[in-house]
Design a protein around this motif. Structure first.
Motif, PDB file in Angstrom:
ATOM      1  N   GLN A   1       0.820  -1.212   0.000  1.00 38.27           N
ATOM      2  CA  GLN A   1       0.000   0.000   0.000  1.00 38.27           C
ATOM      3  C   GLN A   1       0.852   1.260   0.000  1.00 38.27           C
ATOM      4  OE1 GLN A   1      -2.737  -0.951   3.411  1.00 38.27           O
ATOM      5  NE2 GLN A   1      -4.240  -0.107   2.020  1.00 38.27           N
TER       6      GLN A   1
ATOM      7  N   ALA B   1       1.259   3.888  -3.122  1.00 40.70           N
ATOM      8  CA  ALA B   1       0.791   5.256  -2.892  1.00 40.70           C
ATOM      9  C   ALA B   1       1.860   6.245  -3.347  1.00 40.70           C
ATOM     10  CB  ALA B   1       0.475   5.463  -1.415  1.00 40.70           C
ATOM     11  N   ARG B   2       3.132   5.887  -3.112  1.00 37.48           N
ATOM     12  CA  ARG B   2       4.240   6.744  -3.564  1.00 37.48           C
ATOM     13  C   ARG B   2       4.383   6.727  -5.078  1.00 37.48           C
ATOM     14  NH1 ARG B   2       6.913   3.970   0.613  1.00 37.48           N
ATOM     15  NH2 ARG B   2       8.125   2.784  -0.916  1.00 37.48           N
TER      16      ARG B   2
ATOM     17  N   ALA C   1       2.090   5.895  -7.452  1.00 40.33           N
ATOM     18  CA  ALA C   1       0.915   6.182  -8.279  1.00 40.33           C
ATOM     19  C   ALA C   1       1.035   7.450  -9.132  1.00 40.33           C
ATOM     20  CB  ALA C   1      -0.344   6.245  -7.404  1.00 40.33           C
ATOM     21  N   PRO C   2       1.511   8.572  -8.584  1.00 37.46           N
ATOM     22  CA  PRO C   2       1.558   9.795  -9.399  1.00 37.46           C
ATOM     23  C   PRO C   2       2.492   9.715 -10.600  1.00 37.46           C
ATOM     24  CG  PRO C   2       1.693  10.313  -7.054  1.00 37.46           C
ATOM     25  CD  PRO C   2       1.886   8.829  -7.185  1.00 37.46           C
TER      26      PRO C   2
ATOM     27  N   THR D   1      -2.933   1.642 -12.544  1.00 29.62           N
ATOM     28  CA  THR D   1      -3.475   2.915 -13.034  1.00 29.62           C
ATOM     29  C   THR D   1      -4.313   2.739 -14.297  1.00 29.62           C
ATOM     30  OG1 THR D   1      -1.517   3.394 -14.366  1.00 29.62           O
ATOM     31  CG2 THR D   1      -1.500   4.179 -12.078  1.00 29.62           C
TER      32      THR D   1
ATOM     33  N   SER E   1      -4.508  -0.928  -4.177  1.00 30.11           N
ATOM     34  CA  SER E   1      -4.119   0.462  -3.964  1.00 30.11           C
ATOM     35  C   SER E   1      -5.238   1.403  -4.401  1.00 30.11           C
ATOM     36  CB  SER E   1      -2.846   0.779  -4.760  1.00 30.11           C
ATOM     37  OG  SER E   1      -2.610   2.165  -4.790  1.00 30.11           O
TER      38      SER E   1
ATOM     39  N   GLN F   1      -5.063   4.578  -4.497  1.00 32.54           N
ATOM     40  CA  GLN F   1      -4.476   5.632  -5.331  1.00 32.54           C
ATOM     41  C   GLN F   1      -4.350   5.178  -6.784  1.00 32.54           C
ATOM     42  OE1 GLN F   1      -3.301   4.600  -2.415  1.00 32.54           O
ATOM     43  NE2 GLN F   1      -3.174   6.387  -1.063  1.00 32.54           N
TER      44      GLN F   1
ATOM     45  N   SER G   1      -7.837   5.039  -8.396  1.00 37.91           N
ATOM     46  CA  SER G   1      -8.328   6.374  -8.729  1.00 37.91           C
ATOM     47  C   SER G   1      -7.841   6.810 -10.105  1.00 37.91           C
ATOM     48  CB  SER G   1      -7.872   7.379  -7.667  1.00 37.91           C
ATOM     49  OG  SER G   1      -8.283   8.677  -7.992  1.00 37.91           O
ATOM     50  N   LYS G   2      -6.581   6.512 -10.412  1.00 34.39           N
ATOM     51  CA  LYS G   2      -6.031   6.815 -11.742  1.00 34.39           C
ATOM     52  C   LYS G   2      -6.736   6.001 -12.824  1.00 34.39           C
ATOM     53  CE  LYS G   2      -2.503   9.464 -10.386  1.00 34.39           C
ATOM     54  NZ  LYS G   2      -2.275  10.857 -10.839  1.00 34.39           N
TER      55      LYS G   2
ATOM     56  N   LYS H   1     -11.545  -2.280  -5.347  1.00 34.83           N
ATOM     57  CA  LYS H   1     -10.437  -2.438  -4.408  1.00 34.83           C
ATOM     58  C   LYS H   1     -10.557  -3.821  -3.777  1.00 34.83           C
ATOM     59  CE  LYS H   1      -8.038  -0.129  -0.589  1.00 34.83           C
ATOM     60  NZ  LYS H   1      -7.854  -1.290   0.289  1.00 34.83           N
TER      61      LYS H   1
END
Length: 207
Positions: free
Chosen positions: A7, A11-12, A14-15, A50, A69, A71, A74-75, A93
């Protein structure tokens, strides 16, 4: 690797995932989706991330994606909205070790670059086999550990940092192949340098 580490790691990531790991894994993802598009029916993508593959599936398929995840999901959900991907019937999820689907639910299951990042991959493979229909296919792309050469050395050196980097560099193919309900149909190294492997497994029984 434990689930909390997965997780926090993703989270790190994902962007920036699409332009980092997403770019590295493009060849394997393209090969897997091409194979899946030759088939009909329902598809489960385990570790949809993603959603990089979602817009490339045949629109006649019915695709469900899961990921642990939030995050990443969401993508993926943003891509479904942006591209109006009506063949994507659900994004959920879910822990791949305990899939919330009945037995024999899917015609095809994709696991692209996910098995070396999940806790208890043997249990994940067992769950994949359970929810796959008899005669169905599991399509896997993944990196597996090498036994010799400079890359093998680098894999061994990075193995202790699995929780930090988010994947197991020393992941053995035998972990995937020990599920008795699944038989190997296709096994190929993928370019560049054979870094990734493409597998198709078939579940015993009539289609």
């Amino acid at each position: 690797m434990d689930i909390e580490a997965v997780q926090s790691s993703y989270a790190r990531w994902a962007p920036i995932y699409d332009k980092t790991f997403g770019a590295v894994t493009h060849s394997g993802r393209r090969r897997a989706v091409s194979y899946i598009n030759s088939r009909d029916g329902s598809v489960l993508e385990v570790g949809v991330g993603t959603g990089l593959s979602l817009e490339h599936y045949n629109p006649e398929l019915k695709v469900t994606g899961i990921d642990f995840s939030a995050q990443m999901l969401s993508k993926a959900q943003a891509k479904v909205r942006e591209h109006d991907l009506r063949h994507v019937v659900a994004l959920r999820k879910m822990d791949a070790r305990a899939l919330d689907f009945p037995d024999h639910s899917f015609d095809t299951i994709a696991a692209m670059h996910v098995l070396s990042v999940v806790p208890e991959p043997e249990q994940v493979m067992s769950e994949i086999a359970r929810v796959l229909k008899p005669g169905g296919k599991v399509v896997i792309t993944n990196h597996f550990v090498r036994t010799q050469g400079i890359l093998a050395l680098l894999e061994r050196l990075s193995a202790p940092f699995a929780n930090t980097i988010g994947w197991h560099s020393d992941f053995h193919i035998e972990t995937v192949l020990q599920e008795r309900a699944l038989e190997v149909e296709e096994h190929k190294a993928l370019p560049p340098l054979g870094l990734m492997t493409f597998l198709v497994l078939t579940k015993a029984g009539a289609a």
